[in-house]
Design an enzyme around this catalytic site. Structure first.
Site, short mmCIF file in Angstrom:
data_model
loop_
_atom_site.label_atom_id
_atom_site.label_comp_id
_atom_site.label_asym_id
_atom_site.label_seq_id
_atom_site.Cartn_x
_atom_site.Cartn_y
_atom_site.Cartn_z
N ASN A 109 80.72 24.15 0.72
CA ASN A 109 79.70 23.81 1.71
C ASN A 109 78.28 24.11 1.22
O ASN A 109 77.39 23.26 1.28
CB ASN A 109 80.01 24.59 3.00
CG ASN A 109 78.99 24.35 4.09
OD1 ASN A 109 78.79 23.23 4.52
ND2 ASN A 109 78.34 25.41 4.54
N CYS B 186 77.85 37.07 8.26
CA CYS B 186 78.23 36.84 9.65
C CYS B 186 78.37 38.16 10.40
O CYS B 186 78.79 38.18 11.55
CB CYS B 186 79.55 36.06 9.72
SG CYS B 186 80.96 36.91 8.97
N GLU C 126 86.85 31.38 -4.99
CA GLU C 126 87.41 31.34 -3.64
C GLU C 126 88.88 31.70 -3.75
O GLU C 126 89.56 31.29 -4.70
CB GLU C 126 87.23 29.95 -3.02
CG GLU C 126 88.00 29.67 -1.75
CD GLU C 126 87.63 30.62 -0.62
OE1 GLU C 126 88.56 31.16 0.01
OE2 GLU C 126 86.42 30.82 -0.38
N ASP D 23 78.69 35.10 0.58
CA ASP D 23 78.85 34.83 2.01
C ASP D 23 80.19 35.39 2.42
O ASP D 23 81.16 34.66 2.66
CB ASP D 23 78.76 33.32 2.26
CG ASP D 23 78.79 32.97 3.75
OD1 ASP D 23 78.84 33.89 4.58
OD2 ASP D 23 78.79 31.77 4.07
N TYR E 202 83.20 33.62 -2.59
CA TYR E 202 83.60 33.17 -1.25
C TYR E 202 83.04 31.76 -0.97
O TYR E 202 82.43 31.51 0.07
CB TYR E 202 83.11 34.12 -0.16
CG TYR E 202 83.17 35.59 -0.48
CD1 TYR E 202 84.34 36.33 -0.30
CD2 TYR E 202 82.05 36.25 -0.97
CE1 TYR E 202 84.38 37.69 -0.58
CE2 TYR E 202 82.08 37.61 -1.26
CZ TYR E 202 83.25 38.32 -1.06
OH TYR E 202 83.29 39.67 -1.35
N GLN F 139 82.14 25.72 9.01
CA GLN F 139 81.10 26.24 9.90
C GLN F 139 81.22 25.59 11.27
O GLN F 139 81.29 24.37 11.38
CB GLN F 139 79.72 25.95 9.30
CG GLN F 139 79.42 26.69 8.01
CD GLN F 139 79.20 28.18 8.22
OE1 GLN F 139 78.99 28.64 9.33
NE2 GLN F 139 79.27 28.93 7.14
N GLU G 292 73.94 35.81 12.73
CA GLU G 292 74.18 35.62 11.30
C GLU G 292 72.84 35.67 10.57
O GLU G 292 71.82 35.23 11.10
CB GLU G 292 74.91 34.30 11.03
CG GLU G 292 76.24 34.25 11.74
CD GLU G 292 77.25 33.31 11.12
OE1 GLU G 292 76.98 32.75 10.04
OE2 GLU G 292 78.34 33.15 11.72
#
Length: 368
Positions: free
Chosen positions: A225, A326, A241, A301, A220, A186, A360
Site C-alpha cells: 500500500n 496505529c 512482510e 508501520d 510490515y 486500510q 494514528e
C-alpha cells in the site's frame, strides 16, 4: 431498530481535541504541531463486519456497543460505512430473508468496498456450505453485480473471486491494488490516500541530501500500500512482510503497477534484524544481496505492539526513520530510545476512526 449515525457537527471539535491530546503526549519529544489529516465526516469506512441477529424467523444486522458484548443492537443504516456498502446492505439482507438456504445459521456478514467502486460480500455460517447454498449465492451475486464469498468452519467457498480491486489517485498518478479478503487493508480510504501522500512528501527525494541515490527499507509492508507509491522516490526498495497472503498480493501489485526497483521478501522484522546483522542466513533472501543496498530511509508501520527492542535498535542505525503508528502509546515507548539518536522533523495525525479515541500518527525522524 437503530440508525448507526454520527453527529457531524461535533467532528471539527473532536479532531481538535485529539490534536491537543496528541500534542501534550508528544511534548517530551517535539514542539511541533501535528499536521492534521481529517476524515470525511460520513461514509469513510470501506470495510465492516456485522453480526446477523435472528429473531422471529427474520435476520437483521446487529452490532455491539462498546463494553456490552452480550447486548447486540439491531441497525438498519450504517452512515459511517461507504455509500456502496450502504447500497448493498439492504439488498443482501432482503435476499437472505427471502431464502432459507442463505439465512439458516448465518451469523456474520462482512462488506469490503473500495474508493474505486468495487465490493466483496462475505457470508459466514455455522454450517457446511453445499451445492444448494452455492446456487442460491450465485443468484444473489448476479443480482448484486458483485462477488459473494461463503465461509464456515474449515471451509471457504469462492464463487468468483476473494478480493477487490482498488485504484488510488496519488499526486497525479493512479496506483492499482489487489486487496484480498481476510488480509489487512486500510479501513478509511481517504485517510489511506492522505497517509501515502504525506509519506511521499516526508521522503522528499529519498535521501535528504538532494542526489536521490538512497534506498528504502520497509518493514510490515502488507500488500504494498505504501511501498509502491514510495518506490519512485528511491533508487531501490526492499520490503518485508510475514503474511504469505499479503506478500503474494504485494508481488501482484508490484507487477500490475510496473514497478521494477522493488523486492518483497517474507520475513518478520525480527528475522530481518537477524539477517542484516548476519546472525544467520535465510533461504528467502538467497536472491537478495543486502550489501548492494544503500539504505537511507527505513519505513515502519508496525502492529499495535510497536517495535520490539531489537528492531528498534536496528532502525536507529538509519539516517531517516519514517514511523507510522496505529498506537501512540507504543510509539511513545519506542521514542524513548529512538530520540537518543534522532530528532523529529515531521509530525502528523491521521484520523482513521473519527468519533472514537483512536489516533494514528506519522513521524519523520532524522539522525542528529
Amino acid at each position: 431498530m437503530a440508525l448507526y449515525r454520527v453527529n457531524t457537527d461535533d467532528y471539527p471539535q473532536q479532531l481538535q481535541n485529539k490534536a491537543e491530546r496528541l500534542r501534550e503526549a508528544y511534548s517530551k519529544f517535539t514542539d511541533l504541531e501535528p499536521e492534521l489529516f481529517p476524515s470525511p465526516p460520513i461514509h469513510y469506512r470501506l470495510r465492516a463486519e456485522f453480526k446477523v441477529w435472528h429473531e422471529g424467523g427474520v435476520a437483521n444486522y446487529a452490532m455491539y456497543r462498546q463494553g456490552e458484548h452480550k447486548k447486540p443492537f439491531i441497525i438498519d443504516e450504517f452512515t459511517v460505512g461507504s455509500e456502496l456498502m450502504n447500497q448493498l446492505m439492504p439488498k443482501v439482507l432482503a435476499a437472505v430473508n427471502n431464502s432459507e438456504l442463505l439465512r439458516k445459521r448465518l451469523f456474520s456478514a462482512e462488506f469490503l468496498t473500495t474508493l474505486s467502486g468495487d465490493a466483496l460480500i462475505t457470508l459466514i455460517y455455522h454450517k457446511k456450505l453445499d451445492e444448494s447454498w452455492e446456487q442460491e449465492a450465485k443468484t444473489l451475486q448476479e443480482q448484486l453485480g458483485f462477488p459473494i464469498l461463503g465461509r464456515s468452519r474449515k471451509q471457504k467457498v469462492v464463487l468468483e473471486r476473494d478480493f477487490v480491486n482498488e485504484k488510488l489517485d496519488i499526486d497525479g498518478k493512479t496506483y492499482q491494488y489487489k486487496q484480498v479478503e481476510g488480509s489487512f487493508t486500510q479501513p478509511n480510504g481517504e485517510i489511506c490516500r492522505s497517509m501515502i501522500q504525506w509519506a511521499r512528501s516526508a521522503c522528499g527525494d529519498g535521501d535528504g541530501d538532494g542526489d536521490g541515490d538512497g534506498d528504502l527499507l520497509e518493514l510490515y509492508c502488507g500488500n504494498g500500500n505504501l511501498t509502491i507509491p514510495l518506490s519512485e522516490k528511491f533508487r531501490k526498495v526492499l520490503a518485508t512482510e510475514i503474511s504469505k497472503v499479503s506478500v503474494n498480493s504485494a508481488q501482484e501489485n508490484i507487477a500490475n503497477n510496473q514497478i521494477t526497483n522493488l523486492d518483497v521478501v517474507r520475513l518478520s522484522s525480527e528475522e530481518f534484524t537477524q539477517a542484516i546483522d548476519k546472525v544467520r542466513p535465510f533461504r528467502r533472501l538467497a536472491d537478495i544481496d543486502l550489501d548492494s543496498y544503500n539504505f537511507s530511509t527505513v519505513l515502519v508501520d508496525p502492529p499495535r505492539a510497536g517495535l520490539d527492542e531489537d528492531t528498534c535498535a536496528m532502525v536507529a542505525r538509519f539516517p531517516r526513520i519514517l514511523y507510522i503508528s496505529c498506537n501512540p502509546e507504543t510509539q511513545l515507548e519506542n521514542l524513548e530510545s529512538l530520540t537518543k539518536t534522532h530528532r523529529i522533523e515531521r509530525f502528523a495525525l491521521f484520523d482513521q476512526f473519527p468519533y472514537t479515541e483512536h489516533t494514528e500518527t506519522g513521524l519523520l525522524l532524522v539522525k542528529k
